[in-house]
Design a protein around this motif. Structure first.
Motif, PDB file in Angstrom:
ATOM      1  N   GLN A 246      -6.881  -3.529  11.247  1.00 24.85           N
ATOM      2  CA  GLN A 246      -5.540  -4.313  11.176  1.00 24.85           C
ATOM      3  C   GLN A 246      -4.741  -3.495  10.076  1.00 24.85           C
ATOM      4  N   LEU A 247      -5.283  -3.420   8.972  1.00 28.31           N
ATOM      5  CA  LEU A 247      -4.623  -2.885   7.686  1.00 28.31           C
ATOM      6  C   LEU A 247      -4.302  -1.323   7.958  1.00 28.31           C
ATOM      7  N   ALA A 248      -5.235  -0.777   8.687  1.00 25.26           N
ATOM      8  CA  ALA A 248      -5.030   0.503   8.875  1.00 25.26           C
ATOM      9  C   ALA A 248      -3.738   0.868   9.798  1.00 25.26           C
ATOM     10  N   GLU A 249      -3.700  -0.056  10.783  1.00 32.44           N
ATOM     11  CA  GLU A 249      -2.599   0.034  11.805  1.00 32.44           C
ATOM     12  C   GLU A 249      -1.146  -0.042  10.768  1.00 32.44           C
ATOM     13  N   LYS A 250      -1.112  -1.196  10.163  1.00 31.92           N
ATOM     14  CA  LYS A 250       0.103  -1.463   9.226  1.00 31.92           C
ATOM     15  C   LYS A 250       0.336  -0.481   8.334  1.00 31.92           C
ATOM     16  N   VAL A 251      -0.474   0.199   7.915  1.00 28.66           N
ATOM     17  CA  VAL A 251      -0.044   1.553   6.853  1.00 28.66           C
ATOM     18  C   VAL A 251       0.155   2.927   7.692  1.00 28.66           C
ATOM     19  N   ARG A 252      -0.053   2.817   8.790  1.00 29.83           N
ATOM     20  CA  ARG A 252       0.358   4.133   9.641  1.00 29.83           C
ATOM     21  C   ARG A 252       1.767   4.470   9.419  1.00 29.83           C
ATOM     22  N   LEU A 253       2.041   5.598   9.323  1.00 31.88           N
ATOM     23  CA  LEU A 253       3.435   5.890   9.534  1.00 31.88           C
ATOM     24  C   LEU A 253       3.818   6.378  10.627  1.00 31.88           C
TER      25      LEU A 253
ATOM     26  N   VAL B 266       0.836  -0.972  -0.091  1.00 34.29           N
ATOM     27  CA  VAL B 266      -0.151   0.114   0.000  1.00 34.29           C
ATOM     28  C   VAL B 266       0.909   1.338  -0.161  1.00 34.29           C
ATOM     29  N   ASP B 267       0.660   1.936  -0.789  1.00 34.05           N
ATOM     30  CA  ASP B 267       1.323   3.509  -0.945  1.00 34.05           C
ATOM     31  C   ASP B 267       0.548   4.288   0.150  1.00 34.05           C
ATOM     32  N   ALA B 268       1.400   4.557   1.132  1.00 31.30           N
ATOM     33  CA  ALA B 268       0.614   5.528   2.201  1.00 31.30           C
ATOM     34  C   ALA B 268       0.267   6.780   1.878  1.00 31.30           C
ATOM     35  N   VAL B 269       1.371   7.434   0.859  1.00 29.27           N
ATOM     36  CA  VAL B 269       1.031   8.799   0.412  1.00 29.27           C
ATOM     37  C   VAL B 269      -0.316   8.916  -0.317  1.00 29.27           C
ATOM     38  N   ALA B 270      -0.199   7.970  -1.387  1.00 27.28           N
ATOM     39  CA  ALA B 270      -1.345   8.026  -2.243  1.00 27.28           C
ATOM     40  C   ALA B 270      -2.676   7.630  -1.557  1.00 27.28           C
ATOM     41  N   LEU B 271      -2.715   6.885  -0.462  1.00 28.28           N
ATOM     42  CA  LEU B 271      -3.840   6.709   0.427  1.00 28.28           C
ATOM     43  C   LEU B 271      -4.407   8.021   0.947  1.00 28.28           C
ATOM     44  N   ALA B 272      -3.413   8.737   1.569  1.00 30.45           N
ATOM     45  CA  ALA B 272      -3.531  10.029   2.310  1.00 30.45           C
ATOM     46  C   ALA B 272      -4.211  10.934   1.414  1.00 30.45           C
ATOM     47  N   HIS B 273      -4.052  10.846  -0.022  1.00 28.34           N
ATOM     48  CA  HIS B 273      -4.629  11.910  -0.917  1.00 28.34           C
ATOM     49  C   HIS B 273      -5.880  11.581  -1.322  1.00 28.34           C
ATOM     50  N   GLN B 274      -6.607  10.540  -0.586  1.00 29.02           N
ATOM     51  CA  GLN B 274      -8.045  10.256  -1.141  1.00 29.02           C
ATOM     52  C   GLN B 274      -8.836  10.976  -0.218  1.00 29.02           C
ATOM     53  N   PRO B 275      -9.957  11.354  -0.577  1.00 29.89           N
ATOM     54  CA  PRO B 275     -10.876  12.001   0.387  1.00 29.89           C
ATOM     55  C   PRO B 275     -11.194  11.625   1.555  1.00 29.89           C
ATOM     56  N   ASP B 276     -11.339  10.358   1.753  1.00 27.55           N
ATOM     57  CA  ASP B 276     -11.674   9.893   3.089  1.00 27.55           C
ATOM     58  C   ASP B 276     -10.228   9.210   3.742  1.00 27.55           C
TER      59      ASP B 276
ATOM     60  N   LEU C 207      -8.897   0.781   2.139  1.00 28.76           N
ATOM     61  CA  LEU C 207      -8.570  -0.077   2.911  1.00 28.76           C
ATOM     62  C   LEU C 207      -9.695  -1.145   3.336  1.00 28.76           C
ATOM     63  N   THR C 208     -10.985  -0.517   3.496  1.00 28.47           N
ATOM     64  CA  THR C 208     -12.088  -1.578   3.863  1.00 28.47           C
ATOM     65  C   THR C 208     -12.232  -2.616   2.776  1.00 28.47           C
ATOM     66  N   ARG C 209     -12.153  -2.202   1.444  1.00 27.04           N
ATOM     67  CA  ARG C 209     -12.503  -3.028   0.491  1.00 27.04           C
ATOM     68  C   ARG C 209     -11.300  -3.920   0.266  1.00 27.04           C
ATOM     69  N   LEU C 210     -10.049  -3.522   0.665  1.00 23.22           N
ATOM     70  CA  LEU C 210      -8.828  -4.436   0.403  1.00 23.22           C
ATOM     71  C   LEU C 210      -8.954  -5.377   1.655  1.00 23.22           C
ATOM     72  N   GLY C 211      -9.421  -5.007   2.916  1.00 26.46           N
ATOM     73  CA  GLY C 211      -9.581  -5.881   4.004  1.00 26.46           C
ATOM     74  C   GLY C 211     -10.581  -7.004   3.858  1.00 26.46           C
ATOM     75  N   GLN C 212     -11.567  -6.660   2.951  1.00 33.59           N
ATOM     76  CA  GLN C 212     -12.748  -7.761   2.537  1.00 33.59           C
ATOM     77  C   GLN C 212     -11.834  -8.962   1.624  1.00 33.59           C
ATOM     78  N   ALA C 213     -11.056  -8.132   0.622  1.00 33.93           N
ATOM     79  CA  ALA C 213     -10.507  -9.215  -0.373  1.00 33.93           C
ATOM     80  C   ALA C 213      -9.332 -10.150   0.256  1.00 33.93           C
ATOM     81  N   LEU C 214      -8.735  -9.505   1.187  1.00 29.02           N
ATOM     82  CA  LEU C 214      -7.659 -10.078   1.983  1.00 29.02           C
ATOM     83  C   LEU C 214      -8.180 -10.896   3.256  1.00 29.02           C
TER      84      LEU C 214
END
Lengths: 617, 378
Positions: free
Chosen positions: A104-111, A75-85, A91-98
């Motif tokens: 848990q995902l949000a914790e992993k991508v926190r800088l 996950v590209d944290a910077v690109a994520l931070a650019h999204q409106p939400d 990450l929610t969609r990704l969590g569903q896929a994985l």
């Protein structure tokens, strides 16, 4: 129209012009250099590019450790931070896929920053953050194909270490953690295998988004380590060892195969072993504690028993004892006030040193040691050290044990160090032990050690002469000593690594096992010993194990060893060598019983495997 | 009635004088430079779409400039009320659901997807035209604007300024204020009026401050100007990046299309309000100074036109237009080099932006019309 008013406007215009030009001059010409440096700082971010780790091959080019790729979701944290939400929906969609919860995902991508509690990402924010690995291929494809649903999420293939032979030679090969070799060859040759990380300099905009790649310094892949291991023989040794361990009821064991003439390691097997694949997914602290990481072949130390007698024979020869002279082999020999018994108290009558080796007579060596001790000679220890015992062989795998050659000084030092404890035990005994005989034995020793002790006596010498009483060797030490006997006396520092080659196949350097010394024995003595040992599998103590062996094809010579260990079953040894192929094979089975019963059959199995006589039994 | 009268009088008056070629050449040169710089700023990542759009805007602007320059001021004068009312309606329109918020300000009207314009740019034209009417025509005994004229002019200016304040668009408000000041100055209004206006503006500013009408980000922008190092990652970022881009250009620049800062997109809004940073980085002091000089040569020419205008109306109109272009240039370049607070105004003729480009070229057309007009019969 007032001309004065227009003049005012013209003056204002000129003032503005001068102001701007002056400011530009200062900015661009006066301070230009400084801004040029500032520009370089601002626009470039470096992203490390991990190199591919080199392979480890066997002597025939078969891979022992290689790399495979597995899909990793990053996950590209910077690109994520650019999204409106802030990327929540992605990450929610990704969590569903994985199958991982959003949290848990949000914790992993926190800088990791001030005020962010762990877990958090400690690397560079410009580095893709791995959030899941080893997902199924359909899931990986789903994520990579639905990029519109997963902006900033990528699936990429990352290299992992692969061991095609599973647990075989796991201890020798070692493992990698966090791109560093931590044990075995991975650690010893880390500088060769690791390669050099590359760097990608990217331009980033004000929001940290990567806008383009400025330059790329590709990673330099690691070199390949070609070893002298033969994966076929390694597998044979592992199998023979496993069967012997299971059959003898031993809990551990080791087998070593060396090239006698060169000191190269052909196989190093150890039990218990583990599957090195465990490192790939990361090991918890609990798992780590339960892993059998000790390499028995290099780090295990046991009393060598009668295999030691080759050194004792050399000591006898150097002390003037004729090898062809006849010696009495009674059932017992008294040293001081103690009777030292022959194995099974057998009275074998008169024999030469040849017979003493073939039939493993102990009493001849007791007398020899007693007489040397009375003469004040340390020929036994001196010779043993000349065989390379009591110090590491210098093999190219880390963590090697030194073994031990006891002498007066070491005994005294040990006694000094343990006297207080001995005196405490002398009074208190060993009430915690349920084995009463053992408790009584240990208490007696404690009492003796408290009273006096620490003095090297004839009994100590007698025990030493037959490879007991504090003598410790590693299987590798014994193997290289026997290899030296076989090759005419050259003691090598064994090497597993044979050469380091670049990925394109050109050689970086060849690795030759250095010569560590020469046996303190004449060529005639060594020839005498070889002739004696050649009889052992034919008609001596290993004849049972080698019954029906095709000696016509290969003249395997060897020596059994049975080391007693109070309260335990005997340690079973067999050390052997042959002229062609000029290999040395050593097998040890702690608690494996008599040498001819546990270790020798396993060694025979290895020899037959080397010859291709036995593919499957 | 009015329309028929207008049509009857509308005609490509053959009696118009020759156009000012220098003025046209300068406008063309600046527009061409703008196209190059927009190309440089947008070619990475954006394709050519923005360049093409800007080229279309320049083309349309040139056509309009040519048309306007051929209209007799007396004819034009008849349409001023219509233009003014249209400007007010469109300014009010941005506050309606038609308006789109861009960068925190409601300043766009979307007619169709992709077809949008910025009414405040055209309001500049309308204001310049309308403002000159009372100042040029209502006079006291000494040939200066009378009390009625000044008051009417101020009222005419106050309405669009008020509408822009609602967007809010501080940059355009300041440009409007500069136009009012410039036009008043040229019109010959008594000095006391000018003093009263300055005092009034200061008072209004103070009142806005006291009443909390100044928004925090506006304050921050001013603070950044005072302390450039403050908050380099936040509001000071734009200012710092712009200075780095320009400063790193040195004397001769890194060459067109070779700007690393430009390629890295460090400077936000680089093809629009911050286009000058591309010039600074890629063309260096030589190129940047040349652009500034070109704008001021154009202003110098325009002031000459004002001075030689055949009518007071034309002079005041030219004064307003000069003030607009001059002040906006100073604001724009000033904010990129750290002299002025960062408020969003485009660099005339150079910045990307259809509305601003067309409005700027129409202003040149108006200056040409002033230049070419024969003395007006009052």
């Amino acid at each position: 129209m007032s001309r004065a008013r227009l003049v005012v406007l013209r003056l204002v215009a000129v003032a503005m012009l001068v102001t701007l030009l002056g400011r530009l001059w200062v900015l661009q010409v006066v301070d230009g250099e400084a801004y040029l440096r500032a520009a370089a700082d601002v626009r470039i971010r470096s992203v490390p590019l991990p190199p591919t780790r080199g392979q480890i091959l066997d002597a025939h080019g078969r891979p022992l450790v290689t790399n495979n790729t597995r899909p990793v979701v990053t996950v590209d944290a910077v690109a994520l931070a650019h999204q409106p939400d802030g990327g929540r929906a992605v990450l929610t969609r990704l969590g569903q896929a994985l199958g991982q919860p959003y949290r848990q995902l949000a914790e992993k991508v926190r800088l990791c920053e001030a005020g962010v509690s762990k877990p958090c990402w400690q690397g560079s924010p410009y580095e893709p953050i791995p959030v899941a690995q080893d997902m199924s291929v359909p899931v990986a494809l789903q994520i990579s194909e639905r990029q519109q649903d997963f902006p900033g999420v990528r699936t990429e293939l990352r290299p992992v270490r692969v061991h095609p032979h599973g647990a075989a030679a796991a201890h020798t090969l070692g493992y990698v953690q966090g791109a560093r070799g931590r044990d075995g060859l991975e650690a010893a040759y880390d500088r060769d295998l690791a390669g050099r990380a590359g760097r990608r300099d990217v331009a980033v905009d004000n929001t940290g988004r990567v806008t383009r790649t400025l330059r790329q310094n590709p990673p330099v892949p690691g070199n390949t380590l070609v070893t002298s291991l033969d994966s076929r023989i390694q597998t044979i040794a592992e199998r023979a060892l496993a069967r012997a361990v299971a059959g003898s009821g031993a809990s551990s064991g080791a087998a070593v195969v060396l090239e006698s003439g060169t000191g190269r390691v052909v196989a190093l097997a150890g039990r218990p072993a583990y599957d090195p694949g465990v490192w790939t997914d990361g090991v918890t602290a609990r798992e780590y504690r339960s892993l059998p990481l000790l390499s028995q072949a290099v780090q295990g130390e046991w009393a060598p028993g009668s295999t030691w007698k080759v050194a004792s024979v050399v000591a006898a020869a150097s002390a003037g004892y004729g090898l062809g002279a006849t010696y009495d082999c009674p059932s017992g020999y008294t040293v001081g006030d103690r009777v030292f018994r022959n194995f099974a108290s057998a009275d074998l009558g008169l024999m030469t040193m040849h017979g003493a080796l073939v039939h493993s007579c102990d009493t001849i060596f007791y007398r020899l040691a007693d007489q040397l001790w009375q003469r004040g000679s340390d020929a036994l220890q001196h010779t043993a050290r000349g065989f390379g015992f009591g110090r590491p062989t210098g093999v190219d795998v880390p963590g090697e044990a030194a073994g031990a050659v006891p002498d007066a000084a070491s005994k005294r030092a040990y006694w000094r160090a343990t006297r207080a404890e001995s005196c405490r035990r002398a009074g208190k005994g060993y009430p915690e032990l349920t084995d009463r005989a053992r408790a009584a034995y240990l208490t007696a020793i404690a009492r003796e050690n408290c009273r006096g002790g620490g003095v090297w006596r004839g009994g100590d010498a007698a025990n030493l002469a037959i490879g007991q009483g504090g003598v410790l060797v590693t299987p590798l030490q014994l193997a290289r000593a026997y290899a030296a006997v076989a090759n005419g006396g050259t003691l090598h520092s064994p090497r597993v690594g044979m050469k380091v080659v670049r990925p394109d196949g050109t050689t970086v350097r060849a690795i030759t096992p250095p010569v560590a010394g020469r046996l303190p024995a004449t060529a005639a003595t060594l020839r005498f010993i070889r002739q004696a040992l050649a009889q052992v599998p034919r008609s001596g103590t290993a004849s049972g194990a080698f019954e029906g062996f095709p000696f016509g094809k290969i003249a395997v010579a060897g020596k059994t060893g049975t080391a007693e260990s109070f309260g335990h079953r005997d340690t079973s040894w067999f050390a052997s060598f042959a002229p062609d192929p000029a290999y040395t094979v050593v097998v040890v089975l702690p608690e494996g019983g008599r040498g001819g019963e546990g270790a020798a059959p396993a060694a025979r199995e290895i020899w037959e495997g080397i010859l291709g006589l036995r593919e499957r039994r | 009635m009015i329309a028929t009268a207008g049509r009857r009088r509308l005609g490509w008056a053959p009696s118009l004088g020759p156009p000012d070629r220098v003025l046209t050449l300068l406008a063309l040169a600046l527009s061409a430079t703008g196209l190059l710089l927009v190309w440089s700023a947008t070619r990475l990542g954006g394709g050519h779409a923005l360049l093409v759009r800007q080229a279309v805007a320049v083309g349309a602007g040139l056509v309009l400039m040519w048309l306007v320059s051929r209209v007799d001021l007396r004819v034009l004068r008849a349409y001023v009320p219509l233009a003014y009312v249209l400007a007010l309606v469109s300014l009010a329109g941005v506050l309606s659901p038609l308006g789109v918020r861009v960068n925190g300000a409601h300043s766009w009207i979307v007619l169709a997807p992709g077809v949008q314009f910025q009414p405040s740019e055209f309001a500049k034209v309308a204001l310049a035209l309308a403002f000159a009417v009372p100042l040029g025509e209502l006079r006291d005994g000494q040939g200066r604007p009378g009390f009625d004229g000044v008051v009417l002019a101020l009222v005419l200016a106050a309405v669009p300024i008020g509408l822009i304040a609602l967007q809010p668009d501080v940059g355009t408000m300041l440009v409007f204020a500069a136009m009012v000041a410039g036009a008043l100055l040229v019109s010959g209004a008594p000095k006391r009026w000018l003093l009263v206006l300055v005092a009034g503006a200061a008072g209004a500013g103070a009142a806005a401050w006291q009443l909390g009408l100044v928004r925090p980000y506006q304050l921050e922008r001013l603070l950044v100007l005072v302390r450039p190092g403050a908050d380099p990652g936040g509001i000071g970022y734009n200012a710092a990046q712009a200075r780095i881009a320009i400063g790193s250009g040195g004397l001769s620049g890194k060459g067109l299309f070779n700007g690393e800062q430009t390629a890295g997109h460090f400077v936000p809004e680089q093809h629009t309000d911050f286009i000058f940073t591309v010039a600074g980085e890629e063309l260096g002091f030589a190129g940047a100074a040349l652009i500034v000089l070109a704008v001021f040569a154009l202003l110098w020419r325009a002031l000459s036109i004002a001075r030689h205008a055949a009518s007071r109306y034309g002079a005041v109109l030219a004064g307003g237009l000069v003030s607009w272009i001059g002040f906006q240039t100073f604001m724009n370049v000033g904010m990129t080099v750290g002299l002025m607070p960062i408020v969003g105004v485009p660099l005339p003729f150079v910045s990307y932006g259809g509305s601003a480009t067309v409005a700027g070229l129409v202003a040149i057309g108006l200056l040409q019309a002033v230049h070419r007009s024969k003395p007006m019969q009052a």
